[in-house]
Design a protein around this motif. Structure first.
Motif, PDB file in Angstrom:
ATOM      1  N   LEU A 117      12.259   1.593  -1.628  1.00  0.00           N
ATOM      2  CA  LEU A 117      11.576   2.687  -0.938  1.00  0.00           C
ATOM      3  C   LEU A 117      12.315   4.006  -1.131  1.00  0.00           C
ATOM      4  O   LEU A 117      11.702   5.067  -1.254  1.00  0.00           O
ATOM      5  N   GLU A 118      13.630   3.921  -1.174  1.00  0.00           N
ATOM      6  CA  GLU A 118      14.453   5.105  -1.391  1.00  0.00           C
ATOM      7  C   GLU A 118      14.137   5.758  -2.732  1.00  0.00           C
ATOM      8  O   GLU A 118      14.059   6.987  -2.849  1.00  0.00           O
ATOM      9  N   LYS A 119      13.936   4.935  -3.749  1.00  0.00           N
ATOM     10  CA  LYS A 119      13.619   5.468  -5.067  1.00  0.00           C
ATOM     11  C   LYS A 119      12.269   6.178  -5.079  1.00  0.00           C
ATOM     12  O   LYS A 119      12.032   7.079  -5.889  1.00  0.00           O
ATOM     13  N   LEU A 120      11.384   5.778  -4.171  1.00  0.00           N
ATOM     14  CA  LEU A 120      10.060   6.407  -4.083  1.00  0.00           C
ATOM     15  C   LEU A 120      10.071   7.679  -3.243  1.00  0.00           C
ATOM     16  O   LEU A 120       9.057   8.363  -3.145  1.00  0.00           O
ATOM     17  N   GLY A 121      11.202   7.989  -2.606  1.00  0.00           N
ATOM     18  CA  GLY A 121      11.307   9.210  -1.818  1.00  0.00           C
ATOM     19  C   GLY A 121      11.310   9.011  -0.325  1.00  0.00           C
ATOM     20  O   GLY A 121      11.258   9.991   0.429  1.00  0.00           O
ATOM     21  N   ALA A 122      11.368   7.756   0.143  1.00  0.00           N
ATOM     22  CA  ALA A 122      11.382   7.493   1.583  1.00  0.00           C
ATOM     23  C   ALA A 122      12.811   7.479   2.108  1.00  0.00           C
ATOM     24  O   ALA A 122      13.687   6.851   1.520  1.00  0.00           O
TER      25      ALA A 122
ATOM     26  N   VAL B  60       0.839  -1.201   0.000  1.00  0.00           N
ATOM     27  CA  VAL B  60       0.000   0.000   0.000  1.00  0.00           C
ATOM     28  C   VAL B  60       0.874   1.251   0.000  1.00  0.00           C
ATOM     29  O   VAL B  60       0.610   2.222  -0.717  1.00  0.00           O
ATOM     30  N   PHE B  61       1.948   1.233   0.785  1.00  0.00           N
ATOM     31  CA  PHE B  61       2.844   2.383   0.852  1.00  0.00           C
ATOM     32  C   PHE B  61       3.440   2.691  -0.521  1.00  0.00           C
ATOM     33  O   PHE B  61       3.557   3.851  -0.912  1.00  0.00           O
ATOM     34  N   ARG B  62       3.807   1.651  -1.247  1.00  0.00           N
ATOM     35  CA  ARG B  62       4.374   1.878  -2.583  1.00  0.00           C
ATOM     36  C   ARG B  62       3.383   2.611  -3.479  1.00  0.00           C
ATOM     37  O   ARG B  62       3.752   3.554  -4.199  1.00  0.00           O
ATOM     38  N   THR B  63       2.127   2.191  -3.468  1.00  0.00           N
ATOM     39  CA  THR B  63       1.135   2.849  -4.324  1.00  0.00           C
ATOM     40  C   THR B  63       0.862   4.275  -3.863  1.00  0.00           C
ATOM     41  O   THR B  63       0.655   5.175  -4.687  1.00  0.00           O
ATOM     42  N   GLN B  64       0.863   4.494  -2.553  1.00  0.00           N
ATOM     43  CA  GLN B  64       0.644   5.850  -2.037  1.00  0.00           C
ATOM     44  C   GLN B  64       1.764   6.787  -2.462  1.00  0.00           C
ATOM     45  O   GLN B  64       1.523   7.918  -2.918  1.00  0.00           O
ATOM     46  N   MET B  65       3.005   6.328  -2.341  1.00  0.00           N
ATOM     47  CA  MET B  65       4.145   7.181  -2.655  1.00  0.00           C
ATOM     48  C   MET B  65       4.235   7.499  -4.138  1.00  0.00           C
ATOM     49  O   MET B  65       4.759   8.554  -4.516  1.00  0.00           O
ATOM     50  N   ARG B  66       3.732   6.629  -4.980  1.00  0.00           N
ATOM     51  CA  ARG B  66       3.749   6.924  -6.422  1.00  0.00           C
ATOM     52  C   ARG B  66       2.862   8.116  -6.745  1.00  0.00           C
ATOM     53  O   ARG B  66       3.070   8.792  -7.758  1.00  0.00           O
ATOM     54  N   GLU B  67       1.862   8.383  -5.919  1.00  0.00           N
ATOM     55  CA  GLU B  67       1.006   9.547  -6.116  1.00  0.00           C
ATOM     56  C   GLU B  67       1.480  10.756  -5.313  1.00  0.00           C
ATOM     57  O   GLU B  67       1.396  11.893  -5.781  1.00  0.00           O
ATOM     58  N   ILE B  68       1.991  10.509  -4.125  1.00  0.00           N
ATOM     59  CA  ILE B  68       2.411  11.617  -3.256  1.00  0.00           C
ATOM     60  C   ILE B  68       3.600  12.364  -3.857  1.00  0.00           C
ATOM     61  O   ILE B  68       3.672  13.597  -3.812  1.00  0.00           O
ATOM     62  N   LYS B  69       4.580  11.619  -4.357  1.00  0.00           N
ATOM     63  CA  LYS B  69       5.702  12.207  -5.101  1.00  0.00           C
ATOM     64  C   LYS B  69       6.421  13.313  -4.328  1.00  0.00           C
ATOM     65  O   LYS B  69       6.702  14.388  -4.846  1.00  0.00           O
ATOM     66  N   ARG B  70       6.697  13.046  -3.057  1.00  0.00           N
ATOM     67  CA  ARG B  70       7.471  13.977  -2.251  1.00  0.00           C
ATOM     68  C   ARG B  70       8.233  13.171  -1.197  1.00  0.00           C
ATOM     69  O   ARG B  70       7.837  12.058  -0.854  1.00  0.00           O
TER      70      ARG B  70
ATOM     71  N   VAL C  18       9.502  11.693   2.288  1.00  0.00           N
ATOM     72  CA  VAL C  18       9.005  11.460   3.639  1.00  0.00           C
ATOM     73  C   VAL C  18      10.118  10.795   4.431  1.00  0.00           C
ATOM     74  O   VAL C  18      10.958  10.089   3.876  1.00  0.00           O
ATOM     75  N   THR C  19      10.142  11.031   5.722  1.00  0.00           N
ATOM     76  CA  THR C  19      11.111  10.399   6.609  1.00  0.00           C
ATOM     77  C   THR C  19      10.398   9.335   7.422  1.00  0.00           C
ATOM     78  O   THR C  19       9.319   9.594   7.976  1.00  0.00           O
ATOM     79  N   VAL C  20      10.984   8.158   7.520  1.00  0.00           N
ATOM     80  CA  VAL C  20      10.324   7.019   8.160  1.00  0.00           C
ATOM     81  C   VAL C  20      11.205   6.466   9.273  1.00  0.00           C
ATOM     82  O   VAL C  20      12.356   6.068   9.023  1.00  0.00           O
ATOM     83  N   PHE C  21      10.684   6.444  10.502  1.00  0.00           N
ATOM     84  CA  PHE C  21      11.370   5.813  11.623  1.00  0.00           C
ATOM     85  C   PHE C  21      10.883   4.374  11.744  1.00  0.00           C
ATOM     86  O   PHE C  21       9.690   4.125  11.894  1.00  0.00           O
ATOM     87  N   VAL C  22      11.818   3.431  11.674  1.00  0.00           N
ATOM     88  CA  VAL C  22      11.465   2.011  11.708  1.00  0.00           C
ATOM     89  C   VAL C  22      12.222   1.328  12.842  1.00  0.00           C
ATOM     90  O   VAL C  22      13.240   1.820  13.326  1.00  0.00           O
ATOM     91  N   SER C  23      11.725   0.160  13.229  1.00  0.00           N
ATOM     92  CA  SER C  23      12.400  -0.640  14.247  1.00  0.00           C
ATOM     93  C   SER C  23      11.968  -2.090  14.088  1.00  0.00           C
ATOM     94  O   SER C  23      10.782  -2.408  14.184  1.00  0.00           O
ATOM     95  N   ALA C  24      12.928  -2.968  13.837  1.00  0.00           N
ATOM     96  CA  ALA C  24      12.615  -4.368  13.581  1.00  0.00           C
ATOM     97  C   ALA C  24      12.087  -5.080  14.821  1.00  0.00           C
ATOM     98  O   ALA C  24      11.495  -6.154  14.701  1.00  0.00           O
ATOM     99  N   ASP C  25      12.295  -4.509  16.008  1.00  0.00           N
ATOM    100  CA  ASP C  25      11.831  -5.148  17.241  1.00  0.00           C
ATOM    101  C   ASP C  25      10.515  -4.570  17.748  1.00  0.00           C
ATOM    102  O   ASP C  25      10.169  -4.714  18.926  1.00  0.00           O
ATOM    103  N   ASP C  26       9.746  -3.926  16.869  1.00  0.00           N
ATOM    104  CA  ASP C  26       8.473  -3.306  17.240  1.00  0.00           C
ATOM    105  C   ASP C  26       7.426  -4.407  17.454  1.00  0.00           C
ATOM    106  O   ASP C  26       6.928  -5.022  16.512  1.00  0.00           O
TER     107      ASP C  26
END
Length: 391
Positions: A306-311, A256-266, A268-276
């Protein structure tokens, strides 16, 4: 038809998934109980004033806004005191009853407002600040969060980050119940038009020079959906006012994120954690689909896409915090919440002209944040890793 034995197995499976989360979700739902006792200045480290826009249904005091869906946006102003004993990254609240201002965050004023008065009040707050501080930070909370919990958490974030602009809490109809995940998800979708309208009004009518968004958990889904439809309408920058979009522990399906970013086209910064652990629950509840907030630096192919999409991905997997679920590190880790504030105060913000992989622009571990030339960026050192490529 499901047999009794199959139904029992399903209940056991659901409990096995929910039990670790339920341990931290017990107790009476928190409310905004206005403290009747005047605080002693020596006990107070600071005050926080915020404005509220909400799609929640109005309720009586001390709930004010409940977890059901309201037919239109409602508004309020909240005032808090911060205890002198407060420690950065912690949210000191009583187990029950009213707050002690010397020990806890305490609410001192709750005022419901109609549209015209809140527009006037927010505009006044913005215009009385110097030009460099005329920005608005919009916080969009996550799943399993009632009105009071969202407000207290945002007050802590504002104080600890040192944000000097005007804080606006956008709170949507989460029921604040662990088993209400499907309802909360639908409430997020229900609120996307309202959030877009609210962002557009902030950018157009209030005299702000810029607007930042900090969204958490399921609130990131709501935020991304609003930005996506704004972009489709032709003004995804909100008149050029939208600057940083920060997604903390996003409870969003990667596809879903991939499809959203293809339209948002700006960016975004994403904080992630594999132990969430909370996102591990979400993954199981959502058909075993990986959540965006649970990827890590080890997922190199996903990161590259994701980097290519702007994340821009900031991996907090190795960062310790006081959150037993590892779902709120952006607020409960002192270094991270302070970094967010420092980056929001910088001219370029957290999401512009980001660093190349390997650029050492600061060190969260040591609490040092700096710049290289005119490029404002983030950290590329342990324990926090940013995976960000050139554009």
């Amino acid at each position: 038809m499901m047999t009794m034995r199959a139904a029992m197995r399903l209940r056991v499976l659901v409990w096995a998934v929910l039990a670790p989360l339920a341990l931290g979700a017990c107790g009476t739902p928190r409310v905004l109980q206005v403290n009747p006792t005047a605080s002693v200045p020596a006990d107070i480290a600071g005050t926080v004033e915020m404005f509220v826009a909400t799609t929640r249904e109005a309720s009586s005091e001390p709930v004010y806004f409940n977890g059901e869906r309201g037919p239109r946006l409602a508004f309020a102003r909240l005032d808090f005191t911060v205890p002198r004993a407060h420690k950065t990254g912690e949210l000191e609240l009583p187990d029950s009853g009213p707050s002690d201002p010397a020990k806890h965050f305490a609410v001192t004023n709750v005022q419901r407002l109609d549209l015209a008065p809140i527009v006037a009040d927010v505009r006044r707050e913005i215009l009385k600040r110097p030009a460099s501080q005329r920005d608005v930070l919009v916080f969009v909370h996550g799943f399993n969060t009632n009105f009071a919990d969202a407000a207290y958490r945002f007050a802590q974030i504002i104080h600890d980050s040192g944000f000097k602009g005007v804080p606006v809490l956008f709170t949507w109809p989460s029921r604040g119940q662990l088993l209400a995940y499907p309802y909360d998800r639908e409430s997020a979708y229900y609120s996307r038009d309202f959030l877009e309208l609210n962002l557009r009004a902030i950018a157009r009518d209030l005299g702000t020079t810029r607007m930042d968004i900090l969204a958490h958990s399921m609130g990131t889904l709501l935020t991304l959906e609003s930005l996506r439809q704004a972009s489709i309408r032709g003004d995804g920058t909100f008149g050029g006012k939208l600057r940083d979009v920060i997604l903390a522990a996003p409870d969003v399906d990667l596809d879903v994120f991939r499809t959203q970013m293809r339209e948002i086209k700006r960016p975004v910064t994403v904080f992630v954690s594999a132990d969430d652990r909370a996102l591990d629950f979400s993954r199981r509840f959502a058909g075993d689909k990986t959540r965006l907030g649970a990827v890590s630096a080890k997922d190199t192919e996903i990161i590259a896409e994701l980097e290519k999409l702007g994340a821009r991905i900031i991996d907090l997997s190795e960062v310790a915090s006081g959150d037993p679920l590892n779902h709120s590190k952006f607020a409960s880790s002192p270094k991270v919440v302070q970094m967010i504030g420092q980056r929001l105060q910088a001219d370029g913000g957290i999401a512009t002209a980001g660093p190349q992989l390997g650029d050492r622009l600061g060190d969260i571990a040591g609490g040092v944040v700096g710049t290289v030339g005119s490029t404002v960026g983030l950290v590329v050192t342990a324990p926090v890793t940013i995976i960000s490529g050139g554009r």
